[in-house]
Structure formats: structure tokens, C-alpha cells
Write a protein that holds these residues in place. Structure first.
Motif, PDB file in Angstrom:
ATOM      1  N   GLU A  54       0.742  -1.264   0.040  1.00 38.02           N
ATOM      2  CA  GLU A  54       0.228   0.023  -0.083  1.00 38.02           C
ATOM      3  C   GLU A  54       1.081   1.247  -0.068  1.00 38.02           C
ATOM      4  O   GLU A  54       1.971   1.253   0.521  1.00 38.02           O
ATOM      5  N   LEU A  55       0.439   2.326  -0.537  1.00 38.09           N
ATOM      6  CA  LEU A  55       0.932   3.895  -0.576  1.00 38.09           C
ATOM      7  C   LEU A  55      -0.163   4.635  -0.184  1.00 38.09           C
ATOM      8  O   LEU A  55      -1.228   4.646  -0.730  1.00 38.09           O
ATOM      9  N   TYR A  56       0.275   5.645   0.610  1.00 40.43           N
ATOM     10  CA  TYR A  56      -0.640   6.595   1.312  1.00 40.43           C
ATOM     11  C   TYR A  56       0.065   7.840   0.855  1.00 40.43           C
ATOM     12  O   TYR A  56       1.288   8.194   1.060  1.00 40.43           O
ATOM     13  N   HIS A  57      -0.456   8.846   0.182  1.00 41.92           N
ATOM     14  CA  HIS A  57       0.012  10.268  -0.072  1.00 41.92           C
ATOM     15  C   HIS A  57      -1.057  11.253   0.011  1.00 41.92           C
ATOM     16  O   HIS A  57      -2.207  10.829  -0.138  1.00 41.92           O
ATOM     17  N   ALA A  88      -5.426   3.300  -7.757  1.00 37.02           N
ATOM     18  CA  ALA A  88      -5.917   4.205  -6.674  1.00 37.02           C
ATOM     19  C   ALA A  88      -7.251   3.387  -6.248  1.00 37.02           C
ATOM     20  O   ALA A  88      -8.032   2.956  -7.092  1.00 37.02           O
ATOM     21  N   GLU A  89      -7.240   3.460  -5.075  1.00 36.24           N
ATOM     22  CA  GLU A  89      -8.277   2.822  -4.368  1.00 36.24           C
ATOM     23  C   GLU A  89      -9.325   3.756  -3.439  1.00 36.24           C
ATOM     24  O   GLU A  89     -10.326   3.263  -3.150  1.00 36.24           O
ATOM     25  N   GLY A  90      -9.061   5.141  -3.135  1.00 34.31           N
ATOM     26  CA  GLY A  90      -9.851   5.841  -2.563  1.00 34.31           C
ATOM     27  C   GLY A  90      -9.366   6.746  -1.826  1.00 34.31           C
ATOM     28  O   GLY A  90      -7.950   7.157  -2.009  1.00 34.31           O
ATOM     29  N   MET A 112      -5.950  11.845   2.488  1.00 37.91           N
ATOM     30  CA  MET A 112      -4.959  11.064   1.806  1.00 37.91           C
ATOM     31  C   MET A 112      -5.550   9.952   0.689  1.00 37.91           C
ATOM     32  O   MET A 112      -6.588   9.455   0.793  1.00 37.91           O
ATOM     33  N   HIS A 113      -4.842   9.967  -0.241  1.00 36.29           N
ATOM     34  CA  HIS A 113      -5.339   9.126  -1.482  1.00 36.29           C
ATOM     35  C   HIS A 113      -4.509   7.589  -0.865  1.00 36.29           C
ATOM     36  O   HIS A 113      -3.312   7.665  -0.279  1.00 36.29           O
TER      37      HIS A 113
END
Length: 190
Positions: free
Chosen positions: A142-145, A163-165, A180-181
């Protein structure tokens, strides 16, 4: 309470491995060295890195940060690599929030200003993700930004992270709460 399912990644798998160097084309991921301290301090002094990572680092803190990575590897709580172009550090990438029971981890990264625009981060991310699936046995990375961080969104897309939400007001930055994406890759993604 006992789990009714086996962990996706057996405990001890990462600790049983020597942290590798990972080829990412014309850049490599390698374990941190004390000789990298100046690059770490420079990275965390950069305004763009500070904006998204919300920290600065002194030379002593950089020494401690580098010293902590082997223990985190052995305890299976994290893994960090210097991203190098020839012998020069141009960035960092790490696995954090490791959850071997569910076979997932979160990734974070930054690239020094002089190396930006050369797709260093997507190449490092792609290589680390491939290693995480093939060798470590993860199922999901997972990656959050921040939704305001368009550069990280581009990195995620270039590295094949769907992109998941959006997590609303999920992380606090210097200028307040940020949405955060969420992006992720699965071991079954092409």
C-alpha cells in the motif's frame, strides 16, 4: 486468542534473510550505511520532503535512524534502503507497517531534488514491490499520500499502484489535516 488462518508470510521469513541490494535499472536499492548520513540530513532538510514527511533530522538523529534499520529488519517491523545512482544516494524507500499475518506492508519514499524528474521513485517502487511479492511473499503493498501531493500520485500510477480511494482528514501536516489517497498493488496485478 488463536487465529484460524495461517499467516500469509511466516514469522521469521524476513529476519532469516540478509537484506539484499535490489536492482532498479540504472538505480539500486541498498541497505543504509553510516557514510550516508549527509544525504539523510540533506533529504530531511529539503522543504518538499519536510512538507510531506513532516520531519527534519540532525546528523546525530540520522546516525540513530541508520543504526535502527538492521534491528527493524531483524524484528520484522520495517525495512529501509538508500536509493543510489552509481555511488551517490539520490533517495530513500522503505517498507513500514508490516503485517505478515495479512501479507501486507506500506511503502514510503522520497527523492533528493537533484534526482527529481528522472523517474527514480517509480523505478525504486516497482523494484521493491516486485521483491516484496517474489521473495518476501507479501500479498499487498500500500501507498498513502496527501491528495495535495501530485508528484506522489504520479509515482504511484507509474509504478502500477491502483488508486483505491481517499481517507478523509487522515493525516496531520504542518498546514493542518490532509485527506490521503490510497493506492495499492497486489501480487496478482499485472
Amino acid at each position: 486468542m488463536s487465529s484460524l488462518i495461517e499467516p500469509s508470510v511466516p514469522p521469521g521469513r524476513m529476519a532469516s534473510l540478509t537484506q539484499p541490494e535490489i536492482d532498479a535499472g540504472d538505480v539500486r536499492l541498498r541497505p543504509w550505511r553510516q557514510s550516508d548520513r549527509a544525504a539523510v540530513v540533506t533529504g530531511y532538510a529539503d522543504p518538499a520532503i519536510q512538507r510531506w514527511h513532516c520531519r527534519s533530522m540532525t546528523d546525530d538523529e540520522a546516525r540513530d535512524w541508520i543504526d535502527a534499520w538492521p534491528d527493524r529488519w531483524q524484528q520484522e517491523t520495517g525495512a529501509g534502503w538508500a536509493v543510489v545512482d552509481t555511488a551517490e544516494v539520490v533517495g530513500q524507500i522503505s517498507l513500514r507497517r508490516l503485517d505478515f499475518a495479512h501479507g501486507l506492508a506500506e511503502v514510503s519514499y522520497w527523492v533528493l531534488p537533484a534526482a527529481r524528474g528522472r523517474r527514480v521513485a517509480p523505478r525504486a517502487l516497482t523494484a521493491l514491490t516486485a521483491w516484496s511479492f517474489a521473495t518476501l511473499g507479501l500479498h499487498r503493498v500500500e501507498l498513502y499520500h496527501s491528495t495535495a501531493n501530485a508528484a506522489s500520485c504520479r509515482v504511484a500510477h507509474h509504478a502500477g499502484f491502483a488508486a483505491e480511494g481517499t481517507k478523509r482528514r487522515e493525516q496531520r501536516h504542518l498546514d493542518g489535516w490532509h485527506d490521503m489517497h490510497v493506492h495499492a498493488r497486489l501480487d496478482t496485478d499485472k
